[in-house]
Design a protein around this motif. Structure first.
Motif, mmCIF file in Angstrom:
data_model
loop_
_atom_site.group_PDB
_atom_site.id
_atom_site.type_symbol
_atom_site.label_atom_id
_atom_site.label_comp_id
_atom_site.label_asym_id
_atom_site.label_seq_id
_atom_site.Cartn_x
_atom_site.Cartn_y
_atom_site.Cartn_z
ATOM 1 N N LEU A 167 -17.356 -22.973 -13.764
ATOM 2 C CA LEU A 167 -18.569 -22.603 -14.482
ATOM 3 C C LEU A 167 -18.562 -21.124 -14.829
ATOM 4 C CD1 LEU A 167 -21.271 -24.584 -12.477
ATOM 5 C CD2 LEU A 167 -20.491 -25.062 -14.777
ATOM 6 N N ASN A 168 -19.065 -20.794 -16.009
ATOM 7 C CA ASN A 168 -19.227 -19.424 -16.462
ATOM 8 C C ASN A 168 -20.710 -19.090 -16.556
ATOM 9 O OD1 ASN A 168 -16.660 -18.335 -16.745
ATOM 10 N ND2 ASN A 168 -16.348 -19.277 -18.747
ATOM 11 N N VAL A 169 -20.983 -17.820 -16.749
ATOM 12 C CA VAL A 169 -22.366 -17.402 -16.981
ATOM 13 C C VAL A 169 -22.877 -18.084 -18.250
ATOM 14 C CG1 VAL A 169 -23.858 -15.454 -17.521
ATOM 15 C CG2 VAL A 169 -22.060 -15.204 -15.808
ATOM 16 N N GLY A 170 -24.046 -18.693 -18.152
ATOM 17 C CA GLY A 170 -24.631 -19.402 -19.283
ATOM 18 C C GLY A 170 -24.415 -20.895 -19.247
ATOM 19 N N ASP A 171 -23.486 -21.382 -18.434
ATOM 20 C CA ASP A 171 -23.272 -22.820 -18.315
ATOM 21 C C ASP A 171 -24.427 -23.451 -17.551
ATOM 22 O OD1 ASP A 171 -20.888 -22.967 -19.721
ATOM 23 O OD2 ASP A 171 -19.715 -22.385 -17.972
ATOM 24 N N ARG A 172 -24.722 -24.733 -17.848
ATOM 25 C CA ARG A 172 -25.920 -25.401 -17.333
ATOM 26 C C ARG A 172 -25.569 -26.684 -16.604
ATOM 27 N NH1 ARG A 172 -27.758 -27.402 -21.636
ATOM 28 N NH2 ARG A 172 -25.999 -26.753 -22.913
ATOM 29 N N VAL A 173 -26.305 -26.958 -15.542
ATOM 30 C CA VAL A 173 -26.182 -28.205 -14.785
ATOM 31 C C VAL A 173 -27.551 -28.872 -14.784
ATOM 32 C CG1 VAL A 173 -25.568 -29.271 -12.596
ATOM 33 C CG2 VAL A 173 -24.414 -27.171 -13.321
ATOM 34 N N GLY A 174 -27.617 -30.130 -15.205
ATOM 35 C CA GLY A 174 -28.889 -30.848 -15.285
ATOM 36 C C GLY A 174 -28.841 -32.154 -14.532
ATOM 37 N N LEU A 175 -29.986 -32.566 -14.008
ATOM 38 C CA LEU A 175 -30.116 -33.835 -13.290
ATOM 39 C C LEU A 175 -31.239 -34.640 -13.922
ATOM 40 C CD1 LEU A 175 -29.579 -31.376 -10.980
ATOM 41 C CD2 LEU A 175 -29.184 -33.414 -9.590
ATOM 42 N N LEU A 176 -30.992 -35.952 -14.092
ATOM 43 C CA LEU A 176 -31.946 -36.814 -14.777
ATOM 44 C C LEU A 176 -32.084 -38.116 -14.003
ATOM 45 C CD1 LEU A 176 -33.638 -37.385 -17.416
ATOM 46 C CD2 LEU A 176 -31.584 -38.499 -18.290
#
Length: 1400
Positions: free
Chosen positions: A923-932
């Motif tokens: 992961l880099n700065v600005g990358d996103r992890v989402g849970l649904l």
């Protein structure tokens, strides 16, 4: 035994299982060799000088180097090594090229043949050299642990051999054990055992089994290590026919010059055959030129003393051969019809074997089938013999493989029964790299999987080195080669060009310039066409090229032929070149070797030094461009398949595009399994670069540094080292995922559906590539999850809405987001974390532990909770862990009893239950992890809107998000919302004065101006202020996205400008979720994987699930001028056709994610334009009553232009606010003159690819007044300028401007030629009438002096001219009249077309 690595200096030949290195006598340098394995501490590495010559000065140099052999750059001599090195040269010792001990030990230059030189690294890190067993003392201290021995076979020394055994951990054949390995004199061993073992008779009834499993005392100080029995595998004898080349440890034989010679290809086994021993070979390569094929048999003649005949059937004693379908004894036919097969009819891959039974009968086996008794009373001592005759040019000795034999018989039966198998459509390879055709000149040879051509005997001949490409060149495709080797003995050098002759039909000449038809060649500095010089001084002289220089040729769309030298275009060399041409090089004179290079050779991802980022979120793995002949790579390098799965079962090896990192999972999904063959996919790793491998039929035949799982057997270099491995690849069905991981402790482990199957073996090499063999039943595999190759931008603002167009931001006023609508972190968190920004930001302190945060509220169904990486600490390992827990937030550590992902692992209650391919560590700065949480209760995890393929265990109904800021991740923020935003709370363009008019009940909202996003299909061109999109090629790859994001009840409409009726189907429309810049655009919109709703005329795709539907049937009936749009509602999507709304298409999209309209210019749809609300761009008047200036925000004062009130102006009066358009700050003025010139230019039907995408510029008297000082160009007064592309890519920064008048009928001819016409050509407006002396082009310094006769219409007259860029000092000047002229090719570049329409 210790052995040299196969990568070595270019003058080196390795023999004796890579234990002997021989340098060519004709050169004194380029003789470096390096050990294949690192040195073992306290173990002596020693070599012996086998041969010296007196024609050179200097001698052997030896030392160690701190570099893996796979990445070592071999210089000409050891003194030029760039890596850290410790070298003994003469009597001196050098460290990294610097002399540190001038008089260290015995002078190596004075050593003689049979003298021994060695070195040892002690466990304390000291480096000691030995000469004839005598220590020379410590040469260096603190030498690194991982070092390789290196030897420079330099000067007088031309051959060395390794004498000291060393431990080879990975070699299954040398079962050595013990902590030290000793050198044993062969004479002592012979005396101990009492004779020569080769004289013993081996038979089934009386065989001798010798085991070296006892300790033998020699001179009371030496002891033999224990050694497992090693079978003496059959191989070919070193003595063989004059045209035979042996390789692969003498188990492969190949006939040289296969197109010129058909015999002199006899090879024999290195020892006599034993009774009941199967001697079997596989036919690797055939050539369709000669009659007759392989011949196989036995002979009583010893290969050490035999004078090899041209063909073995000429032998008149002690020989039995099978030829065709008959048996010949001593050259005479004894059986005319034998067996069921004819050797002349066998195909590549077929196997031929034979066996002498204990009763003296000789049997042949074809593909495993016994053909019966061929001869009786065969002598007991016979050697196996193969004659590489006629069509057969390459064979390999193989072990019996019943699975392979069954597949070969299945293939034969299919052909014999003439089973009709439908031929698939020709499938282009994703890489489709150019290669040389094996048919070439008699003195040339194609190697390196068709990428390199050379003259093996360059010192003896200078011609017959013509080589052609294997396929025709594509239009615009650059055929470029790099000169790898030269000799200075001859005159002349490489020649390059194109020809209409195919390599199959051409009778190769001495030199290509002798061909009298269909050929264009660059030779020296000139151009020859059909053997005749047409340009004497064209470009750089090719005879002066050195090693490393590049030369290329390309045919452009207009039929012009251009040559390139080191990337520099030499200009147009020929015109009207046919479309179907082959690239050709002539390795003439000094040119010895050349290799094809292309885009994959620059920053190629198959090296560690790849330009591709190693920290991109998803793995950048693709399949390598090197693969088997029956394999194809498609789908952007993500899918490998066999196009004819029912006709062929092998020759389909593929590799990973780059080496695997330690702990990295290379995983593929089995897409297609056919129930026809025996055996299935094979998976493993190799330490050899794919470019350096000569591909066999199956991966288990890879015999060098390769570890494979075949069925349930683990194999090393083709030998089984473990049976009954838990994962049986032959039993897998379609849909199963299999992978391989080499861990940091060098253990190789295989995975099935993300579950580890246990350690398989140990691979000590530092660099390994994944290997897959699409064998037998396995017909297609795909890499399941890969993101774009480019590194993700790290400075993007990850807000759930994406109104991020620069043009929109320039004038927008952002209303503060309502905080209650945002997700936040809970106030209960680890003591190592501090919260900020209203609970949206979590930052880790100095304490790296106890950095756990939780969501303040539980997950709501169909509501995305997303966090973004804010900062990283690069020197720390590991990264964030994200998951869910059923326990409400508390100060206790919730990771002990939750389900979460970390790295590339899915864990439940701290136990790994699955591995997946994208790793959180990237992961880099600005990358996103989402849970649904979906409506059916399932949990999904997304990384940058891409769903992970995870299988979760049963989870509670109520779930909270939990995150642990581990390793490099030091802070994160929440970027998602609890619910859809209200239209009044979104980021939009609003009138700033409305912010202070609280008393207004109805707020009038401006329409959003839409434009196309810069991320679009590769066949799309965006023009006219980003509101028009047109497809410039093919029928697909036309996806475009409209920005900004859609709001509920908002719509986007487009108008169809152009249709192409030769295609079927038409435009595809819909919506897609996620930031446009991070979407992977498919070939058509129906293939979107992201959350979406896509409508075609007969298909509907919702979230990637396609189904038949007539919902969009009107899309196939649209005409030019019809409009199409989409309306986003709270419950789904509505299609808008010509202003009429269709019924609602229900679908559920994720909350908190931006939704964008998407259009696919598919099939007939060629060009579309966005319909924006014009009213929103015009001036609006807003009544303003009773407000003070202080009521405006400071930013509003800077962004708005308000009139300054005079003394008589009342603040209650009407105030006009000018709002600039987001697309253009100044409303364009419609110029009638410009429109008339543009209209006339369209009537000329000039191809668009000659012109740039810039708008034409008008220089009429009206338009030139409103231009800025920098834009004014009075020299063009009265004309309209249409900019042209610089198709030759010539640098013209300091070139002079000139003008060339043209007749209307000559405009297209000039554009096609790319140059103005000469005087003779201009008279007739064509290129045909040019004479040899008609080469002068005349042009003018100003437009006023160059106007030609115009094209007359009713009341108008049109003129045309070209604005030129002329190379300085390349033209002559005439003052009366003022004109310029040149005869130099390539000195003129067309810059713009000028058109003028006036009243007649």
């Amino acid at each position: 035994m210790a052995y040299f690595h196969y990568r070595c200096g270019e003058r080196i030949t390795l023999l004796n299982d890579n234990c002997t290195a021989v340098r060519s006598d004709s050169d004194f340098d380029n003789g470096l060799v390096i050990t294949a394995e690192p040195l073992v501490s306290d173990v002596l590495f020693e070599i012996k000088i086998d041969r010296k010559v007196n024609s050179w000065s200097g001698s052997l140099e030896i030392g160690v180097v701190d570099c893996d052999p796979l990445h070592f750059d071999f210089p000409a001599c050891s003194s030029k090594i760039q890596n850290p090195s410790w070298i003994m040269s003469g009597m001196s010792f050098f460290r990294s090229g610097n002399c540190v001990i001038e008089r260290y030990g015995t002078d190596l230059d004075k050593l003689n043949q049979d003298d021994r030189i060695g070195l040892m690294r002690t466990s304390e890190g000291d480096l000691i050299f030995y000469v004839n067993g005598e220590s020379q003392g410590v040469a260096a201290e603190n030498v690194p642990n991982l070092i390789y021995a290196i030897v420079d076979v330099y000067g007088k020394c031309v051959q060395v051999s390794i004498t000291s055994p060393a431990l080879r951990e990975h070699n299954n054949d040398d079962c050595l054990s013990g902590s030290s390995v000793l050198a044993i004199d062969n004479d002592i061993l012979n005396v101990t055992l009492g004779g020569d073992l080769s004289e013993l008779s081996m038979s089934s009834s009386n065989s001798l089994d010798i085991r070296m499993d006892m300790n033998v005392s020699i001179l009371s100080s030496l002891s033999l290590p224990e050694e497992c029995p090693r079978p003496d595998k059959l191989r070919f004898h070193d003595r063989c026919g004059s045209l035979v080349k042996l390789s692969n440890g003498n188990r492969t034989a190949e006939r040289r010059r296969p197109l010129d010679e058909f015999n002199n290809g006899v090879v024999m086994t290195h020892r006599p055959l034993r009774d009941s021993e199967l001697f079997e070979i596989r036919i690797d390569r055939l050539v369709d030129k000669w009659s007759g094929s392989i011949e196989m048999g036995i002979t009583t003649h010893n290969p050490s003393t035999l004078v090899f005949p041209a063909t073995m059937t000429n032998m008149r004693s002690g020989t039995i051969m099978m030829s065709g379908c008959g048996i010949l004894t001593n050259g005479k036919g004894t059986r005319r019809e034998y067996g069921d097969f004819n050797l002349d009819e066998l195909s590549e891959g077929d196997r031929v074997g034979m066996m002498r039974k204990p009763d003296g009968n000789l049997h042949y086996f074809i593909n495993g089938l016994d053909q019966g008794v061929a001869a009786q009373r065969v002598p007991s001592t016979v050697w196996g013999v193969i004659d590489l005759y006629g069509m057969t040019i390459k064979v390999s000795i193989v072990e019996r493989d019943e699975r392979e034999e069954q597949n070969l018989m299945t293939r034969k039966n299919t052909r014999d029964q003439q089973v009709l198998i439908p031929e698939p459509q020709p499938l282009p390879d994703y890489y489709d790299r150019l290669t040389f055709h094996p048919n070439c000149g008699t003195h040339a040879q194609v190697i390196n999987n068709g990428r390199t051509a050379h003259r093996p005997n360059a010192a003896d001949d200078f011609n017959n080195g013509v080589v052609l490409t294997a396929r025709p060149l594509k239009t615009g495709e650059l055929f470029e080669v790099r000169l790898d080797r030269v000799v200075t003995k001859w005159a002349g050098s490489i020649e390059i060009g194109v020809t209409t002759h195919s390599p199959v039909d051409l009778e190769f000449p001495f030199t290509m310039t002798n061909v009298r038809s269909g050929t264009w060649m660059m030779t020296g500095s000139g151009i020859m066409h059909n053997g005749t010089i047409v340009l004497e001084q064209y470009g750089v002289n090719l005879d002066r090229l050195q090693v490393g220089d590049r030369v290329g040729v390309v045919r452009k769309e207009n039929g012009l032929l251009h040559f390139f030298v080191n990337g520099v275009d030499q200009g147009a060399a020929a015109s009207n070149v046919p479309e179907k041409i082959y690239g050709v090089i002539d390795l003439y004179g000094q040119a010895v070797e050349a290799s094809i290079i292309d885009m994959y050779d620059y920053g190629s991802p198959d090296t560690i030094n790849s330009s591709l980022s190693n920290t991109t979120l998803y793995s950048d793995l693709r399949f390598h461009h090197v693969h088997g002949k029956n394999a194809r790579i498609v789908n952007s390098g993500l899918t490998a398949l066999r196009p004819r799965p029912l006709s062929e079962f092998n020759d389909a090896i593929v590799f990973s595009s780059r080496p695997l990192r330690d702990g990295e999972l290379f995983e593929v999904c089995l897409d297609n399994i056919v129930d026809r063959w025996s055996g299935s996919i094979e998976l493993g790793v190799t330490a050899v670069r794919p470019d350096d491998i000569e591909l066999p039929g199956t991966a288990t035949d890879l015999c060098r540094d390769t570890w494979m799982l075949s069925g349930s057997s683990v194999m090393e270099n083709g030998t089984t080292i473990k049976n009954n491995y838990p994962c049986d690849l032959d039993s897998l069905d379609a849909g199963v995922r299999i992978g391989v991981v080499r861990s940091s402790d060098k253990t190789l482990e295989f995975y099935r559906d993300g579950v580890p199957q246990g350690p398989a073996c140990t691979v000590s090499h530092s660099t390994v590539y994944a290997v897959i063999d699409l064998y037998g039943q396995c017909a297609q595999v795909s890499i399941p999850c890969v993101s774009p190759l480019a590194t993700m931008p790290s400075n993007l603002e990850n807000c759930p809405r994406s109104d991020t167009s620069i043009s929109l931001q320039a004038v927008s006023v952002v209303q503060p987001t309502v905080q209650t609508d945002l997700h936040i972190f809970s106030e209960y968190h680890g003591k190592g974390v501090t919260l900020g920004d209203g609970g949206r930001l979590a930052k880790r302190g100095k304490d790296l532990s106890e950095a756990v945060v939780c969501s303040a509220t539980h997950l709501v169904q169909e509501e995305l909770f997303e966090i973004s990486i804010v900062s990283l600490v690069e020197h720390l390992a590991g990264s964030i862990a994200v998951g869910v827990t059923g326990a409400p937030p508390s100060k206790a550590n919730p990771l002990d009893d939750c389900c979460y992902i970390t790295g590339n692992e899915l864990r439940h209650k701290n136990k790994t239950i699955q591995l997946f391919t994208p790793s959180l560590n990237w992961l880099n700065v600005g990358d996103r992890v989402g849970l649904l949480r979906t409506q059916d209760g399932a949990l999904k995890i997304f990384i940058n809107s891409e769903e992970l393929a995870l299988n979760f265990p049963p989870l509670p109904d109520t779930l909270y998000v939990v995150a642990d800021l581990r390793g490099s991740c030091s802070s994160v923020s929440v970027t998602s919302h609890k619910a859809p935003l209200s239209p009044l709370n979104s980021i939009r363009l609003q009138d700033s004065l409305e912010l202070v008019q609280e008393q207004l009940k109805d707020v009038e909202v401006d329409s959003v101006v839409y434009e196309f996003h810069e991320n679009h299909g590769r066949n799309i061109e965006i023009v006219e202020g980003r509101t028009t999109a047109r497809r410039v090629a093919s029928y697909n790859q036309g996806v475009v996205i409209a920005q900004p994001a859609l709001e509920v009840n908002s719509k986007v409409q487009i108008i169809i400008d152009q249709l192409e009726t030769r295609w079927q189907s038409s435009i595809i429309v819909g919506v897609v979720s996620g930031p446009p810049e991070r979407l992977n655009l498919p070939v058509n919109a129906l293939a979107f994987k992201a959350p979406c709703c896509i409508v075609a005329n007969d298909w509907v795709s919702i979230n990637g699930m396609k189904s038949r539907s007539n919902y969009g049937q009107k899309l196939s009936t649209l005409s030019v001028g019809d409009t199409v749009g989409v309306v986003l509602t709270a419950t789904g999507l509505k299609l808008l056709v010509n202003g009429v709304e269709e019924e609602l298409l229900a679908f559920v999209f994720q909350t908190g994610q931006a939704i964008y309209a998407v259009f696919d210019l598919y099939g007939q749809c060629q060009q579309i334009k966005i319909l924006n609300d014009v009213a929103s761009q015009e001036t609006t008047e807003t009544p303003v009553t009773d407000f003070e200036k202080a009521d405006l925000e400071s930013c509003e004062k800077e962004r708005l232009t308000l009139p300054i009130p005079s003394a008589s102006t009342s603040l209650t009066s009407s105030v006009t606010v000018q709002r600039p358009s987001p697309l253009s700050p100044v409303k364009p003025i419609i110029c009638a003159f410009r429109e008339e010139c543009v209209s006339f230019k369209k009537r000329l039907l000039l191809p668009d690819h000659y012109f740039t995408s810039d708008e034409p510029t008008c220089y009429c008297s009206t338009c030139i007044k409103v231009k800025s000082q920098g834009e004014k160009d009075n020299s063009l007064l009265g004309w309209v300028k249409f900019p042209l592309k610089n198709l030759a890519n010539t640098a013209t920064d300091k070139w002079h401007t000139a003008f060339y008048p043209s007749k209307m009928g000559a405009v297209r001819c000039i554009l096609d030629k790319g140059q103005p016409l000469t005087k003779g050509q201009a008279q007739w407006c064509n290129l045909v009438v040019q004479k040899e002396d008609d080469v002068q082009v005349v042009f003018y310094p100003t437009l006023q002096s160059c106007k030609s006769g115009g094209y007359k219409m009713k009341d108008r007259e049109a003129h045309a001219a070209f604005q030129l860029l002329v190379k300085p000092s390349a033209y002559s000047v005439s003052r009366d009249p003022p004109e310029w002229s040149t005869k130099e090719t390539g000195a003129i570049v067309l810059n713009a077309l000028l058109i003028q329409v006036t009243l007649s």
